[in-house]
Design a protein around this motif. Structure first.
Motif, PDB file in Angstrom:
ATOM      1  N   PHE A  19      -4.303   5.568  -1.080  1.00 47.10           N
ATOM      2  CA  PHE A  19      -5.474   4.812  -0.629  1.00 47.10           C
ATOM      3  C   PHE A  19      -6.612   4.911  -1.636  1.00 47.10           C
ATOM      4  O   PHE A  19      -7.312   3.930  -1.910  1.00 47.10           O
ATOM      5  CB  PHE A  19      -5.936   5.324   0.743  1.00 47.10           C
ATOM      6  N   ALA A  20      -6.802   6.120  -2.194  1.00 48.41           N
ATOM      7  CA  ALA A  20      -7.858   6.299  -3.186  1.00 48.41           C
ATOM      8  C   ALA A  20      -7.613   5.423  -4.408  1.00 48.41           C
ATOM      9  O   ALA A  20      -8.529   4.801  -4.950  1.00 48.41           O
ATOM     10  CB  ALA A  20      -7.941   7.770  -3.602  1.00 48.41           C
ATOM     11  N   LEU A  21      -6.355   5.366  -4.847  1.00 48.24           N
ATOM     12  CA  LEU A  21      -5.993   4.525  -5.989  1.00 48.24           C
ATOM     13  C   LEU A  21      -6.313   3.069  -5.703  1.00 48.24           C
ATOM     14  O   LEU A  21      -6.874   2.357  -6.554  1.00 48.24           O
ATOM     15  CB  LEU A  21      -4.503   4.690  -6.290  1.00 48.24           C
ATOM     16  N   SER A  64       0.091  -1.775  -1.916  1.00 47.80           N
ATOM     17  CA  SER A  64       1.424  -2.208  -1.480  1.00 47.80           C
ATOM     18  C   SER A  64       2.511  -1.633  -2.383  1.00 47.80           C
ATOM     19  O   SER A  64       3.536  -1.125  -1.904  1.00 47.80           O
ATOM     20  CB  SER A  64       1.511  -3.730  -1.464  1.00 47.80           C
ATOM     21  N   LEU A  65       2.274  -1.707  -3.690  1.00 45.94           N
ATOM     22  CA  LEU A  65       3.263  -1.179  -4.625  1.00 45.94           C
ATOM     23  C   LEU A  65       3.368   0.340  -4.534  1.00 45.94           C
ATOM     24  O   LEU A  65       4.470   0.902  -4.533  1.00 45.94           O
ATOM     25  CB  LEU A  65       2.915  -1.604  -6.055  1.00 45.94           C
ATOM     26  N   ARG A  66       2.219   0.996  -4.443  1.00 47.14           N
ATOM     27  CA  ARG A  66       2.226   2.462  -4.365  1.00 47.14           C
ATOM     28  C   ARG A  66       2.867   2.932  -3.055  1.00 47.14           C
ATOM     29  O   ARG A  66       3.681   3.860  -3.040  1.00 47.14           O
ATOM     30  CB  ARG A  66       0.799   2.999  -4.489  1.00 47.14           C
ATOM     31  N   ALA A  67       2.511   2.283  -1.953  1.00 49.15           N
ATOM     32  CA  ALA A  67       3.079   2.649  -0.661  1.00 49.15           C
ATOM     33  C   ALA A  67       4.583   2.391  -0.639  1.00 49.15           C
ATOM     34  O   ALA A  67       5.355   3.186  -0.085  1.00 49.15           O
ATOM     35  CB  ALA A  67       2.397   1.864   0.460  1.00 49.15           C
ATOM     36  N   GLY A  68       5.005   1.302  -1.253  1.00 48.34           N
ATOM     37  CA  GLY A  68       6.431   1.010  -1.315  1.00 48.34           C
ATOM     38  C   GLY A  68       7.188   2.059  -2.098  1.00 48.34           C
ATOM     39  O   GLY A  68       8.316   2.440  -1.726  1.00 48.34           O
ATOM     40  N   SER A  69       6.567   2.542  -3.167  1.00 50.67           N
ATOM     41  CA  SER A  69       7.240   3.569  -3.970  1.00 50.67           C
ATOM     42  C   SER A  69       7.374   4.872  -3.194  1.00 50.67           C
ATOM     43  O   SER A  69       8.362   5.596  -3.328  1.00 50.67           O
ATOM     44  CB  SER A  69       6.475   3.805  -5.274  1.00 50.67           C
ATOM     45  N   CYS A 100     -10.179  -7.744  -3.257  1.00 52.14           N
ATOM     46  CA  CYS A 100      -9.307  -7.455  -2.107  1.00 52.14           C
ATOM     47  C   CYS A 100      -7.841  -7.608  -2.491  1.00 52.14           C
ATOM     48  O   CYS A 100      -6.993  -6.790  -2.102  1.00 52.14           O
ATOM     49  CB  CYS A 100      -9.651  -8.372  -0.938  1.00 52.14           C
ATOM     50  N   LEU A 101      -7.533  -8.647  -3.262  1.00 49.25           N
ATOM     51  CA  LEU A 101      -6.166  -8.832  -3.748  1.00 49.25           C
ATOM     52  C   LEU A 101      -5.751  -7.679  -4.656  1.00 49.25           C
ATOM     53  O   LEU A 101      -4.603  -7.223  -4.615  1.00 49.25           O
ATOM     54  CB  LEU A 101      -6.049 -10.157  -4.506  1.00 49.25           C
ATOM     55  N   CYS A 102      -6.685  -7.218  -5.452  1.00 47.40           N
ATOM     56  CA  CYS A 102      -6.441  -6.079  -6.337  1.00 47.40           C
ATOM     57  C   CYS A 102      -6.063  -4.851  -5.509  1.00 47.40           C
ATOM     58  O   CYS A 102      -5.061  -4.179  -5.787  1.00 47.40           O
ATOM     59  CB  CYS A 102      -7.687  -5.800  -7.172  1.00 47.40           C
ATOM     60  N   ALA A 103      -6.861  -4.565  -4.494  1.00 45.58           N
ATOM     61  CA  ALA A 103      -6.614  -3.399  -3.644  1.00 45.58           C
ATOM     62  C   ALA A 103      -5.278  -3.523  -2.909  1.00 45.58           C
ATOM     63  O   ALA A 103      -4.490  -2.568  -2.848  1.00 45.58           O
ATOM     64  CB  ALA A 103      -7.755  -3.232  -2.648  1.00 45.58           C
ATOM     65  N   PHE A 104      -5.005  -4.706  -2.368  1.00 51.09           N
ATOM     66  CA  PHE A 104      -3.773  -4.922  -1.609  1.00 51.09           C
ATOM     67  C   PHE A 104      -2.547  -4.766  -2.499  1.00 51.09           C
ATOM     68  O   PHE A 104      -1.560  -4.128  -2.121  1.00 51.09           O
ATOM     69  CB  PHE A 104      -3.783  -6.313  -0.971  1.00 51.09           C
ATOM     70  N   THR A 120     -18.047   4.662  -3.328  1.00 52.49           N
ATOM     71  CA  THR A 120     -18.200   5.662  -2.268  1.00 52.49           C
ATOM     72  C   THR A 120     -16.861   5.971  -1.608  1.00 52.49           C
ATOM     73  O   THR A 120     -16.495   7.139  -1.414  1.00 52.49           O
ATOM     74  CB  THR A 120     -19.200   5.168  -1.203  1.00 52.49           C
ATOM     75  N   ALA A 121     -16.117   4.934  -1.276  1.00 54.94           N
ATOM     76  CA  ALA A 121     -14.817   5.130  -0.627  1.00 54.94           C
ATOM     77  C   ALA A 121     -13.860   5.894  -1.531  1.00 54.94           C
ATOM     78  O   ALA A 121     -13.175   6.829  -1.085  1.00 54.94           O
ATOM     79  CB  ALA A 121     -14.225   3.779  -0.235  1.00 54.94           C
ATOM     80  N   SER A 122     -13.810   5.523  -2.803  1.00 56.93           N
ATOM     81  CA  SER A 122     -12.883   6.197  -3.718  1.00 56.93           C
ATOM     82  C   SER A 122     -13.295   7.650  -3.937  1.00 56.93           C
ATOM     83  O   SER A 122     -12.435   8.543  -4.012  1.00 56.93           O
ATOM     84  CB  SER A 122     -12.802   5.456  -5.055  1.00 56.93           C
ATOM     85  N   VAL A 123     -14.605   7.906  -4.016  1.00 54.73           N
ATOM     86  CA  VAL A 123     -15.100   9.269  -4.202  1.00 54.73           C
ATOM     87  C   VAL A 123     -14.689  10.155  -3.027  1.00 54.73           C
ATOM     88  O   VAL A 123     -14.159  11.257  -3.214  1.00 54.73           O
ATOM     89  CB  VAL A 123     -16.631   9.265  -4.376  1.00 54.73           C
TER      90      VAL A 123
END
Length: 207
Positions: free
Chosen positions: A96-98, A185-190, A177-181, A9-12
């Motif tokens: 965030f969607a990713l 984190s990597l995407r936001a850093g980029s 949760c670790l997967c999402a974080f 739901t969140a990703s959609v």
């Protein structure tokens, strides 16, 4: 609501917002907004379910996903002109969607007891395919294919982190949760710091 349903739901919803924003940049009509929003929202999950032979496909089983995506498109249609930089909004919302879609793909694949390699690949597919279709349809360079962009690699790292956590007997919710974080984190850093990966550069042929 199950954890998988919550992630889907969140990703959609978030992907639908990005799809509608890209549609606004392409100056489409309201039906174009809805089409691109829905395509972006359910594209990755649809590919995942088809490849895993999961029936019914998640949005056919719960058509509310299409309604929420259309509602998101309508909201953006009426408000996109108020945003100062729609491109910036697309990039950050997409991050965030990713970060939500990758663990959704991992969780769905874990339900089918697939090999860890397949779990990782389905996490990547769920997180990237909808955005790829969005950008192609709207004639934009896909984020996933931009030179040196940390995007698919973020999904790979996040999904792999989930598998690693499960290997060490960390419970599934914590692993997701670790997967999402890790993914975010990597995407936001980029985005914030310009992190990138090396790209291939051809060299002149020798005589």
């Amino acid at each position: 609501m199950t954890l998988l349903a919550l992630l889907d739901t969140a990703s959609v919803v978030i992907f639908a917002l990005t799809g509608a924003l890209v549609a606004s940049r392409a100056q489409l009509d309201i039906f174009g907004f809805a089409f691109v929003a829905c395509l972006t929202a359910v594209g990755g999950g649809t590919l995942r379910d088809l490849l895993l032979d999961r029936h019914p496909i998640f949005w056919i089983d719960a058509p509310a996903y299409i309604l929420w995506s259309s509602a998101a498109a309508a909201v953006i249609f009426g408000t996109a002109h108020l945003l100062e930089s729609r491109k910036t909004w697309v990039i950050w919302l997409d991050s965030f969607a990713l970060a939500v879609a990758v663990p959704a793909g991992v969780a769905a694949t874990l339900e089918t007891t697939q090999h860890p390699v397949i779990v990782v690949l389905m996490g990547i597919a769920t997180g990237t395919f909808g955005g790829l279709m969005r950008d192609v349809v709207c004639n934009e360079v896909p984020l996933v294919l931009k030179q040196g962009e940390l995007y698919m690699s973020c999904a790979l790292a996040g999904a792999s982190m989930a598998i690693l956590a499960l290997y060490f007997d960390i419970n599934q919710t914590a692993a997701l949760c670790l997967c999402a974080f890790t993914t975010w984190s990597l995407r936001a850093g980029s985005i914030a710091f310009g992190w990138h990966i090396p790209v291939y550069k051809s060299r002149p042929a020798r005589d």
